[in-house]
Design a protein around this motif. Sequence first.
Motif, PDB file in Angstrom:
ATOM      1  N   TYR A 144     -10.336   1.057   7.215  1.00  0.00           N
ATOM      2  CA  TYR A 144      -9.043   0.844   7.877  1.00  0.00           C
ATOM      3  C   TYR A 144      -9.209   0.797   9.392  1.00  0.00           C
ATOM      4  O   TYR A 144      -8.626  -0.065  10.068  1.00  0.00           O
ATOM      5  CB  TYR A 144      -8.076   1.964   7.514  1.00  0.00           C
ATOM      6  N   TYR A 184      -5.208   7.349  -4.629  1.00  0.00           N
ATOM      7  CA  TYR A 184      -5.825   8.621  -4.235  1.00  0.00           C
ATOM      8  C   TYR A 184      -5.575   9.695  -5.290  1.00  0.00           C
ATOM      9  O   TYR A 184      -6.467  10.480  -5.616  1.00  0.00           O
ATOM     10  CB  TYR A 184      -5.268   9.094  -2.896  1.00  0.00           C
ATOM     11  N   THR A 212      -2.410   8.825   3.115  1.00  0.00           N
ATOM     12  CA  THR A 212      -1.792   7.508   3.298  1.00  0.00           C
ATOM     13  C   THR A 212      -1.102   7.429   4.653  1.00  0.00           C
ATOM     14  O   THR A 212      -1.232   6.430   5.373  1.00  0.00           O
ATOM     15  CB  THR A 212      -0.776   7.231   2.174  1.00  0.00           C
ATOM     16  N   TRP A 244       0.796  -1.225   0.000  1.00  0.00           N
ATOM     17  CA  TRP A 244       0.000   0.000   0.000  1.00  0.00           C
ATOM     18  C   TRP A 244       0.823   1.267   0.000  1.00  0.00           C
ATOM     19  O   TRP A 244       0.293   2.336  -0.306  1.00  0.00           O
ATOM     20  CB  TRP A 244      -0.965  -0.025   1.183  1.00  0.00           C
ATOM     21  N   HIS A 301      -3.491   6.983   7.501  1.00  0.00           N
ATOM     22  CA  HIS A 301      -3.977   5.611   7.682  1.00  0.00           C
ATOM     23  C   HIS A 301      -2.935   4.680   8.277  1.00  0.00           C
ATOM     24  O   HIS A 301      -3.290   3.608   8.784  1.00  0.00           O
ATOM     25  CB  HIS A 301      -4.441   5.043   6.335  1.00  0.00           C
ATOM     26  N   TRP A 318     -12.175   3.879   2.602  1.00  0.00           N
ATOM     27  CA  TRP A 318     -10.768   3.816   3.025  1.00  0.00           C
ATOM     28  C   TRP A 318     -10.619   4.010   4.536  1.00  0.00           C
ATOM     29  O   TRP A 318     -10.256   3.084   5.255  1.00  0.00           O
ATOM     30  CB  TRP A 318      -9.951   4.864   2.267  1.00  0.00           C
ATOM     31  N   TRP A 372     -14.927   7.928  -0.480  1.00  0.00           N
ATOM     32  CA  TRP A 372     -13.535   7.721  -0.067  1.00  0.00           C
ATOM     33  C   TRP A 372     -13.460   7.488   1.444  1.00  0.00           C
ATOM     34  O   TRP A 372     -12.762   6.579   1.906  1.00  0.00           O
ATOM     35  CB  TRP A 372     -12.689   8.937  -0.440  1.00  0.00           C
ATOM     36  N   GLU A 398      -1.534   2.882  -2.558  1.00  0.00           N
ATOM     37  CA  GLU A 398      -2.501   3.784  -1.929  1.00  0.00           C
ATOM     38  C   GLU A 398      -2.349   5.233  -2.381  1.00  0.00           C
ATOM     39  O   GLU A 398      -3.338   5.852  -2.817  1.00  0.00           O
ATOM     40  CB  GLU A 398      -2.418   3.666  -0.405  1.00  0.00           C
ATOM     41  N   VAL A 423      -3.462  -3.839  -7.539  1.00  0.00           N
ATOM     42  CA  VAL A 423      -2.762  -3.452  -6.312  1.00  0.00           C
ATOM     43  C   VAL A 423      -1.524  -4.306  -6.079  1.00  0.00           C
ATOM     44  O   VAL A 423      -0.473  -3.810  -5.662  1.00  0.00           O
ATOM     45  CB  VAL A 423      -3.714  -3.550  -5.098  1.00  0.00           C
TER      46      VAL A 423
END
Length: 523
Positions: free
Chosen positions: A335, A130, A156, A122, A159, A331, A327, A126, A403
């Motif tokens: 998370y 975005y 990012t 990620w 998170h 996300w 979003w 990630e 991913v």
Amino acid sequence: MTRPKDPVMTPGQDNTQRWGLDFHYPVFPLSALAILAFIIYALVFPVAASAQLVGARGWAIEHFDWLFMIAGNLFVVVCLILVVLPLGRIRLGGRSARPEHSTLSWFSMLFAAGMGIGLMFWSVAEPVAYYSDWYGTPLNVAAETPEAARAAIGATLFHWGLHPWAIYAVVGLSLAFFAYNRGLPLTLRSAFTPLFGARVRGWPGHVIDILAVLATIFGLATSLGLGATQAASGLHYLFDVPNTLGTQLAIIIVVTLVALFSVWRGIDGGVKLFSNINMVLALILLVFVIVAGSLTLFAANLGEAALAYASYLLPLSNWIGREDATWYHGWTVFYWAWWISWSPFVGMFIARISRGRTVREFVIAVLMVPTLVSLVWMAAFGGNALSQAELGVGALADGISDVSLAMFQMLEQLPFTTLTSTCAIVLVLVFFITSSDSGSLVIDTITAGGKTDAPKTQRVFWATLEGMIAAILLYGGGDAALSAIQAGAVAAGLPFTLVLLVMVVSLLKGLVEESRAPGLASA
């Protein structure tokens, strides 16, 4: 003033010795039966199970986003308060206790168990997602603009920074304090002793421990199954190895076999060894990306990432009147639910390796150090990826297609692609191994009633079961079955959020009592 006397509970109390195992009744058998029933259901009805659990996850995220966000913010505040208050002088295990592991090995183990594997994928995927509006943008920032790049790296880090590690810190600190300072079993139920007293020995405690076992083993099995598909994608992308079910199952078998070796050796001979290998490989790869991608670019990205994190920290922590619902729910709230569902596993493991640390030292290490490492890692990997996307260089110029391939697509634009990508695959596999073996030790401890010296065969049982669950689900139900289990684990984050909020109250009550008891609190 003396602290209140805790109810008599000792590690392994109410245990049953049978078939070479030493397990707590009824936590061990009920956990095993629940796991078996869930696997059968997911295999026989994979589509229905996925739909139901995805629906439960969506309902929890949509209707209780405020609870997840408030809890996450509260955990950060509590941790920061513990750093500055005199309570931070309390030593886990008493004033004469000393750490069992070196600081470097301690940090390596907690970081590898916490989220090392996630950063491998990620940290690249990630921020580019975005930036390119793959599934919404933070705060509805216009995609593919300089501000989008800034928001991408800031979100990012949001998170992967203070908030998730604060969740792990409060759980780990609660378990360590009540186990090492109060002499209670190293299980989740012990953290509720100041509030519930002797009742934690009964069904309230059994339910808490069983939920912790289920969340841990399904989270680990899901990560192992999905990770096998990601590693297979990388092998296919780099070396044209067929990305088949056979390849994915082979990866699961290899990871499980090495994890079995590790859990048999225990923390010192297994988990610590592979965690140290992790850190060395990660450092080598990090230094290479920094140097190959330009030191000047890294320095600029590091400063920009730090500023972006600081500037977006409060806006992204807000849960009122958010206009970026797609979003925000897809996300951030996802998370937070995922971190909370993983907190029994990571928190328990951190507690097990943290005896002898002061509360202040514990919180700073668990909260601050990983956040700083994540900052450096994101500046290197995410910064390079965003630069490639902004300049229209390589596959990332078109956004995220897969991913599992994003990391390799970024490395493809740097020298020695095959060598560095191979290193990345090895690092991913070793991270899976450390997650599996540390998770097995945690489940073993819970199902053994808090004993840390249960028979080795018991550790082997849980490590084998993790691999079997991942392999069976992948073979019988494919991605649908794995997604169902993952959705279930995330949905479990909702009740665990309430558990953690109560745990914080219990922890603060216990620390205050400890600080007032003469001769017990000092560092």
